[in-house]
Design a protein around this motif. Sequence first.
Motif, PDB file in Angstrom:
ATOM      1  N   GLN A 164      -5.402   0.522  -5.385  1.00 22.52           N
ATOM      2  CA  GLN A 164      -5.279  -0.859  -4.909  1.00 22.52           C
ATOM      3  C   GLN A 164      -5.770  -1.874  -5.940  1.00 22.52           C
ATOM      4  O   GLN A 164      -6.459  -2.830  -5.632  1.00 22.52           O
ATOM      5  CB  GLN A 164      -6.029  -1.023  -3.579  1.00 22.52           C
ATOM      6  CG  GLN A 164      -5.410  -2.047  -2.637  1.00 22.52           C
ATOM      7  CD  GLN A 164      -3.988  -1.674  -2.213  1.00 22.52           C
ATOM      8  OE1 GLN A 164      -3.589  -0.511  -2.250  1.00 22.52           O
ATOM      9  NE2 GLN A 164      -3.210  -2.669  -1.813  1.00 22.52           N
ATOM     10  N   TRP A 177       1.306  -3.102  -9.026  1.00 22.33           N
ATOM     11  CA  TRP A 177       1.906  -1.973  -8.305  1.00 22.33           C
ATOM     12  C   TRP A 177       3.394  -1.782  -8.614  1.00 22.33           C
ATOM     13  O   TRP A 177       3.966  -0.738  -8.308  1.00 22.33           O
ATOM     14  CB  TRP A 177       1.758  -2.162  -6.796  1.00 22.33           C
ATOM     15  CG  TRP A 177       2.558  -3.308  -6.244  1.00 22.33           C
ATOM     16  CD1 TRP A 177       2.188  -4.615  -6.190  1.00 22.33           C
ATOM     17  CD2 TRP A 177       3.881  -3.245  -5.684  1.00 22.33           C
ATOM     18  NE1 TRP A 177       3.188  -5.382  -5.642  1.00 22.33           N
ATOM     19  CE2 TRP A 177       4.246  -4.564  -5.309  1.00 22.33           C
ATOM     20  CE3 TRP A 177       4.785  -2.200  -5.454  1.00 22.33           C
ATOM     21  CZ2 TRP A 177       5.466  -4.867  -4.731  1.00 22.33           C
ATOM     22  CZ3 TRP A 177       6.009  -2.512  -4.861  1.00 22.33           C
ATOM     23  CH2 TRP A 177       6.348  -3.822  -4.509  1.00 22.33           C
ATOM     24  N   PHE A 206      -1.856   1.523  -8.656  1.00 20.58           N
ATOM     25  CA  PHE A 206      -1.339   1.355  -7.306  1.00 20.58           C
ATOM     26  C   PHE A 206      -2.184   2.123  -6.288  1.00 20.58           C
ATOM     27  O   PHE A 206      -2.639   1.578  -5.269  1.00 20.58           O
ATOM     28  CB  PHE A 206       0.118   1.793  -7.254  1.00 20.58           C
ATOM     29  CG  PHE A 206       0.853   1.355  -6.009  1.00 20.58           C
ATOM     30  CD1 PHE A 206       0.247   0.573  -5.034  1.00 20.58           C
ATOM     31  CD2 PHE A 206       2.183   1.705  -5.811  1.00 20.58           C
ATOM     32  CE1 PHE A 206       0.928   0.156  -3.896  1.00 20.58           C
ATOM     33  CE2 PHE A 206       2.877   1.292  -4.681  1.00 20.58           C
ATOM     34  CZ  PHE A 206       2.243   0.529  -3.727  1.00 20.58           C
ATOM     35  N   ASN A 207      -2.422   3.414  -6.541  1.00 26.52           N
ATOM     36  CA  ASN A 207      -3.168   4.238  -5.587  1.00 26.52           C
ATOM     37  C   ASN A 207      -4.558   3.693  -5.313  1.00 26.52           C
ATOM     38  O   ASN A 207      -5.105   3.862  -4.208  1.00 26.52           O
ATOM     39  CB  ASN A 207      -3.299   5.672  -6.104  1.00 26.52           C
ATOM     40  CG  ASN A 207      -2.013   6.459  -5.939  1.00 26.52           C
ATOM     41  OD1 ASN A 207      -1.100   6.035  -5.250  1.00 26.52           O
ATOM     42  ND2 ASN A 207      -1.943   7.596  -6.607  1.00 26.52           N
ATOM     43  N   SER A 217       2.145   4.894  -2.369  1.00 29.50           N
ATOM     44  CA  SER A 217       2.264   5.538  -3.676  1.00 29.50           C
ATOM     45  C   SER A 217       3.725   5.863  -3.940  1.00 29.50           C
ATOM     46  O   SER A 217       4.447   6.295  -3.039  1.00 29.50           O
ATOM     47  CB  SER A 217       1.431   6.820  -3.725  1.00 29.50           C
ATOM     48  OG  SER A 217       1.716   7.561  -4.886  1.00 29.50           O
ATOM     49  N   LYS A 257       0.840  -1.197   0.000  1.00 29.83           N
ATOM     50  CA  LYS A 257       0.000   0.000   0.000  1.00 29.83           C
ATOM     51  C   LYS A 257       0.873   1.245   0.000  1.00 29.83           C
ATOM     52  O   LYS A 257       1.969   1.250   0.559  1.00 29.83           O
ATOM     53  CB  LYS A 257      -0.943   0.019   1.208  1.00 29.83           C
ATOM     54  CG  LYS A 257      -2.072  -0.998   1.113  1.00 29.83           C
ATOM     55  CD  LYS A 257      -3.130  -0.771   2.184  1.00 29.83           C
ATOM     56  CE  LYS A 257      -4.295  -1.741   1.994  1.00 29.83           C
ATOM     57  NZ  LYS A 257      -5.359  -1.547   3.002  1.00 29.83           N
ATOM     58  N   ASN A 265       2.442  -1.849 -12.856  1.00 31.91           N
ATOM     59  CA  ASN A 265       1.656  -0.790 -12.230  1.00 31.91           C
ATOM     60  C   ASN A 265       0.707  -0.101 -13.204  1.00 31.91           C
ATOM     61  O   ASN A 265      -0.324   0.435 -12.802  1.00 31.91           O
ATOM     62  CB  ASN A 265       2.618   0.258 -11.644  1.00 31.91           C
ATOM     63  CG  ASN A 265       1.923   1.537 -11.236  1.00 31.91           C
ATOM     64  OD1 ASN A 265       1.048   1.527 -10.409  1.00 31.91           O
ATOM     65  ND2 ASN A 265       2.326   2.648 -11.834  1.00 31.91           N
ATOM     66  N   LEU A 286      -4.479  -5.798  -5.325  1.00 33.69           N
ATOM     67  CA  LEU A 286      -3.545  -5.597  -6.426  1.00 33.69           C
ATOM     68  C   LEU A 286      -3.248  -6.886  -7.181  1.00 33.69           C
ATOM     69  O   LEU A 286      -3.134  -7.961  -6.591  1.00 33.69           O
ATOM     70  CB  LEU A 286      -2.227  -5.029  -5.901  1.00 33.69           C
ATOM     71  CG  LEU A 286      -2.266  -3.631  -5.320  1.00 33.69           C
ATOM     72  CD1 LEU A 286      -1.041  -3.389  -4.446  1.00 33.69           C
ATOM     73  CD2 LEU A 286      -2.330  -2.584  -6.437  1.00 33.69           C
ATOM     74  N   CYS A 297      -2.653   4.159 -14.033  1.00 37.55           N
ATOM     75  CA  CYS A 297      -1.948   3.553 -12.904  1.00 37.55           C
ATOM     76  C   CYS A 297      -2.948   2.940 -11.921  1.00 37.55           C
ATOM     77  O   CYS A 297      -4.016   3.494 -11.692  1.00 37.55           O
ATOM     78  CB  CYS A 297      -1.098   4.595 -12.177  1.00 37.55           C
ATOM     79  SG  CYS A 297       0.359   5.095 -13.114  1.00 37.55           S
TER      80      CYS A 297
END
Length: 508
Positions: free
Chosen positions: A446, A421, A443-444, A336, A334, A426, A371, A441
């Motif tokens: 999840q 991620w 990642f932010n 960024s 978790k 990612n 993710l 993207c």
Amino acid sequence: MNVVHSNSKRPLSFVLMLIFGVLIALAGCSDGDKSEASTDSDTAEGEEKNGDKVMDKAEDMKNNIKLSATRGFIGDEVEFTIDQLPDNADVQLIWPTVDGSYAIENQYEVIGPEFTTEDVVILAGKSDADGKWSGSFTIPEGFGGDYTVYVATDNKKIGQTAYTVDPTFKMTPESGPVGTEITIEVEGLGHSTYMRNWQLTYDNKYTGLVSAIATNGKAEAKIRAAGNPGDHAIRLRTGYLGMQYINYLQSPYPDKPAPDFMFTITDEKFVGENHVEEAPVAANGGVEMPELKNDSGVTMTLDTEIGAVGDPVTMTAEGFDKNKEVELVWNTMKGSRVSGLGFAEESSVLDNVKTDSDGKFTYDFKIPDDLGGIPHRIDAKVGDKVVGQAYLSIKPTLVSISPTSGPVGTKIEVTIKGGGWTEFDNAYYLTYDNAYTGYLCSFNSQGTLTFDVIATGDVGYHVIDMYPGIYRQKEKDTDMTLIPQLTYSSDHPGSAMPAIRLGFEVTE
């Protein structure tokens, strides 16, 4: 099937300023060309120091090898004649093979392409009483580029000559309706800075990257036919900075191929559906994950190693102490990489189970909404101690696309789950009718990608494709970042991320 083969006095301060300005100008163009023009033979020789050399070079190396051709393609038969050899000696013909891979550190950082060179004996024979040897050899599979071919005896290279291997390009099919999958087969792409990145355009719109780093010069690029019925131009050019080098005839390598193809779109109606492709093969076998730690006698197995968010999974475990409470812990990442706050591993309790009188348990659960990309680790804890572990990967899935038809200007809303991620999984890279429009993207959020596209173009079906690519790389002598990687099916590093094929029908 289309196949392309190549072939008055001034003050001192003013003068100094003038010289400084010229140097800056040269750095802006000539140095760039020099960087991209480093030859395959230079690269190979420089890296040969790190490879496995089977033979040393003689101090008085001779230019005593004559070839029937000095350039050609993989698989070509080349005749040779060599003189100035020791009489009646065992001799070998040496080819410096190159092996490519992607350097990845810490399971998520892309360093960049790396190459090792090894001398390989491609033919052995015996010189005659006059110190001559003749015969023929086949250009071996592998990277294209400029090579030095050696003759050796007594475990020492004593003669040399140059040979250039040009790449080949083949397109199939040559026609079909909108949405037809078009494959560009490439063989003999180079490994040097200038020759390892090829860029593809469709009707003069930038589409993406063609590479063959982990596959040693051989790969398949996949796109889909887009546009109105008629002919559509597909063009490939080298471009180490991430775009095509257009005036290639004025480049350091004007003799290299510049493939052009024409695909004919027919009037047939496209029949297909929105879908996520099957997971491809990750380059070099994928990222190497840390070895799982299990106490002696403990095993934890899942009935599947990869699945979609919400898919059922059954865990089977044995070798635990009997009648013990076991806490199952789900580990994820978790944070960024762009917010400045950083990222780290975080854990949550998946569930608590109890072993039976034999130290076994079975646990059914659904894959968490999390993710995708490289696998998640599941820990089995007894008290504060981790006793067993297992890996589970989440694959990308299409949740929704709505609407699927409408007039120009319609907002098409899409949701994808299972985005990754790391620096290699990612992001996804979006094309509309083979025109690269931007990246997404995950990642932010999840792993969830929610976005919209505006419908444009003439009445008819329009292709919307999402490709894997490299979000970031440390060494950028060739820039592969933020680009759709059209050779994702075999040359994408890290994890096996599939392409996602979508479409929209523009109505009256």
